[in-house]
Design a protein around this motif. Structure first.
Motif, PDB file in Angstrom:
ATOM      1  N   THR A   1       0.819  -1.210   0.000  1.00 21.79           N
ATOM      2  CA  THR A   1       0.000   0.000   0.000  1.00 21.79           C
ATOM      3  C   THR A   1       0.853   1.259   0.000  1.00 21.79           C
ATOM      4  OG1 THR A   1      -1.800  -1.137   1.165  1.00 21.79           O
ATOM      5  CG2 THR A   1      -1.787   1.271   1.239  1.00 21.79           C
ATOM      6  N   LEU A   2       1.878   1.296   0.866  1.00 25.49           N
ATOM      7  CA  LEU A   2       2.759   2.454   0.929  1.00 25.49           C
ATOM      8  C   LEU A   2       3.495   2.677  -0.387  1.00 25.49           C
ATOM      9  CD1 LEU A   2       4.296   2.168   4.525  1.00 25.49           C
ATOM     10  CD2 LEU A   2       2.571   3.793   3.708  1.00 25.49           C
ATOM     11  N   LEU A   3       3.974   1.594  -0.985  1.00 25.05           N
ATOM     12  CA  LEU A   3       4.679   1.733  -2.262  1.00 25.05           C
ATOM     13  C   LEU A   3       3.749   2.266  -3.345  1.00 25.05           C
ATOM     14  CD1 LEU A   3       6.780  -1.572  -2.275  1.00 25.05           C
ATOM     15  CD2 LEU A   3       7.634   0.749  -1.957  1.00 25.05           C
ATOM     16  N   LEU A   4       2.525   1.771  -3.384  1.00 24.19           N
ATOM     17  CA  LEU A   4       1.574   2.227  -4.389  1.00 24.19           C
ATOM     18  C   LEU A   4       1.268   3.712  -4.224  1.00 24.19           C
ATOM     19  CD1 LEU A   4      -0.438   1.669  -6.669  1.00 24.19           C
ATOM     20  CD2 LEU A   4      -2.106   0.964  -4.939  1.00 24.19           C
ATOM     21  N   VAL A   5       0.995   4.127  -3.000  1.00 24.16           N
ATOM     22  CA  VAL A   5       0.658   5.529  -2.756  1.00 24.16           C
ATOM     23  C   VAL A   5       1.871   6.433  -2.987  1.00 24.16           C
ATOM     24  CG1 VAL A   5      -0.097   7.181  -1.011  1.00 24.16           C
ATOM     25  CG2 VAL A   5      -1.188   4.934  -1.150  1.00 24.16           C
ATOM     26  N   LEU A   6       3.024   6.046  -2.449  1.00 27.42           N
ATOM     27  CA  LEU A   6       4.216   6.893  -2.546  1.00 27.42           C
ATOM     28  C   LEU A   6       4.651   7.105  -3.984  1.00 27.42           C
ATOM     29  CD1 LEU A   6       6.637   8.376  -1.289  1.00 27.42           C
ATOM     30  CD2 LEU A   6       7.796   6.158  -1.116  1.00 27.42           C
ATOM     31  N   PHE A   7       4.822   6.013  -4.733  1.00 18.41           N
ATOM     32  CA  PHE A   7       5.360   6.144  -6.085  1.00 18.41           C
ATOM     33  C   PHE A   7       4.316   6.670  -7.070  1.00 18.41           C
ATOM     34  CE2 PHE A   7       8.532   3.412  -4.202  1.00 18.41           C
ATOM     35  CZ  PHE A   7       9.711   3.849  -4.792  1.00 18.41           C
ATOM     36  N   SER A   8       3.039   6.608  -6.704  1.00 14.47           N
ATOM     37  CA  SER A   8       2.013   7.216  -7.548  1.00 14.47           C
ATOM     38  C   SER A   8       1.928   8.716  -7.330  1.00 14.47           C
ATOM     39  CB  SER A   8       0.640   6.587  -7.257  1.00 14.47           C
ATOM     40  OG  SER A   8       0.615   5.218  -7.587  1.00 14.47           O
ATOM     41  N   ALA A   9       2.206   9.146  -6.090  1.00 16.37           N
ATOM     42  CA  ALA A   9       2.074  10.558  -5.749  1.00 16.37           C
ATOM     43  C   ALA A   9       3.346  11.350  -6.004  1.00 16.37           C
ATOM     44  CB  ALA A   9       1.656  10.701  -4.284  1.00 16.37           C
ATOM     45  N   VAL A  10       4.493  10.702  -5.893  1.00 15.80           N
ATOM     46  CA  VAL A  10       5.777  11.376  -6.033  1.00 15.80           C
ATOM     47  C   VAL A  10       6.498  10.847  -7.270  1.00 15.80           C
ATOM     48  CG1 VAL A  10       7.964  11.937  -4.922  1.00 15.80           C
ATOM     49  CG2 VAL A  10       5.908  11.614  -3.525  1.00 15.80           C
TER      50      VAL A  10
END
Length: 255
Positions: A45-54
């Motif tokens: 979940t963190l990887l999906l949110v982080l790399f999608s947003a940044v």
């Protein structure tokens, strides 16, 4: 009242009921384990949110989430079917849990079936959660859902076989270290976040044969590009599934 009305009738429960009960137990144990939740839910979940947003990694044209979501789904399958299952089964073997279960009326193949079913139940929850998050981030999936389902099943079989092989042949501590190391290496070099075309050509051909690469690229072909069925990737996963499950069945040690 006839004699023997209260006479106990010892005996094993029907096999489907035993498998269902063991599956429910395995699933509850997995979901209650904090380390397992870290691997199966929090990290993807963190990887999906982080790399999608940044904008950290160049994922090519289009929205980053369209590239990342299929790879994160592949990572979720690997984290549950391989890493989580290998570590949990390895320590069950070390503490004698498998030895005692093997002596119960539940056949050994049924125990492994229950473990596989618990993995599938967990993956369904993972896919639903990650899909909801990806859609909220603007993901626009395409393609045939049946092709996605087939790829996920083949990926689960491949990673499950490899996880059981590791858990059944190595010591628990070695399994813990090796499973986490493989997880990190495949996360970086398996096409999950970093596109395979960012690697040198000679390396790409090798990385493309890995099960995580086949699963992530296959899911990406369907969900991002709308392909009908990536048979090359499906074939790679099928080969890994046959080799992994076959080797696990042959070399798995219960003690």
């Amino acid at each position: 009242m006839s004699a023997g009305t209260y006479t106990p009738r010892p005996g094993a429960a029907p096999l489907p009921r035993m498998i269902a009960a063991q599956t429910a137990l395995e699933t509850r144990m997995l979901l209650r384990n904090g380390e397992q939740l870290l691997l199966t839910v929090i990290i993807p979940t963190l990887l999906l949110v982080l790399f999608s947003a940044v904008d950290i990694v160049d994922t090519g044209s289009g929205a980053a989430v369209d590239f990342l979501a299929p790879g994160i789904l592949a990572l979720a399958v690997m984290s549950t079917a391989f890493t989580g299952q290998a570590i949990a089964t390895g320590f069950e073997r070390r503490y004698g849990v498998l030895k005692r279960l093997a002596a119960s009326p539940l056949p050994r193949w049924a125990l492994m079936t229950a473990k596989t079913l618990s993995v599938l139940v967990t993956e369904v929850l993972q896919v639903l959660l990650l899909t909801a998050i990806a859609l909220a981030l603007g993901w626009s999936p395409h393609g045939n859902p049946l092709s996605v389902l087939l790829l996920l099943v083949l990926g689960t079989a491949a990673f499950s076989g490899l996880g059981l092989l590791m858990a059944g042949t190595l010591k628990a501590e070695a399994t813990l270290a090796a499973a986490n190391l493989v997880f990190l290496l495949l996360l970086v070099g398996g096409g999950v976040i970093v596109p395979l075309d960012k690697f040198p050509d000679a390396v790409q051909s090798v990385l493309g044969l890995l099960p995580i690469s086949a699963l992530s690229e296959g899911l990406r072909d369907v969900l991002q590009h709308g392909a009908s069925m990536p048979w090359a990737q499906a074939g790679i996963l099928a080969v890994w599934a046959v080799l992994g499950l076959g080797a696990a069945a042959k070399f798995f040690r219960w003690e």
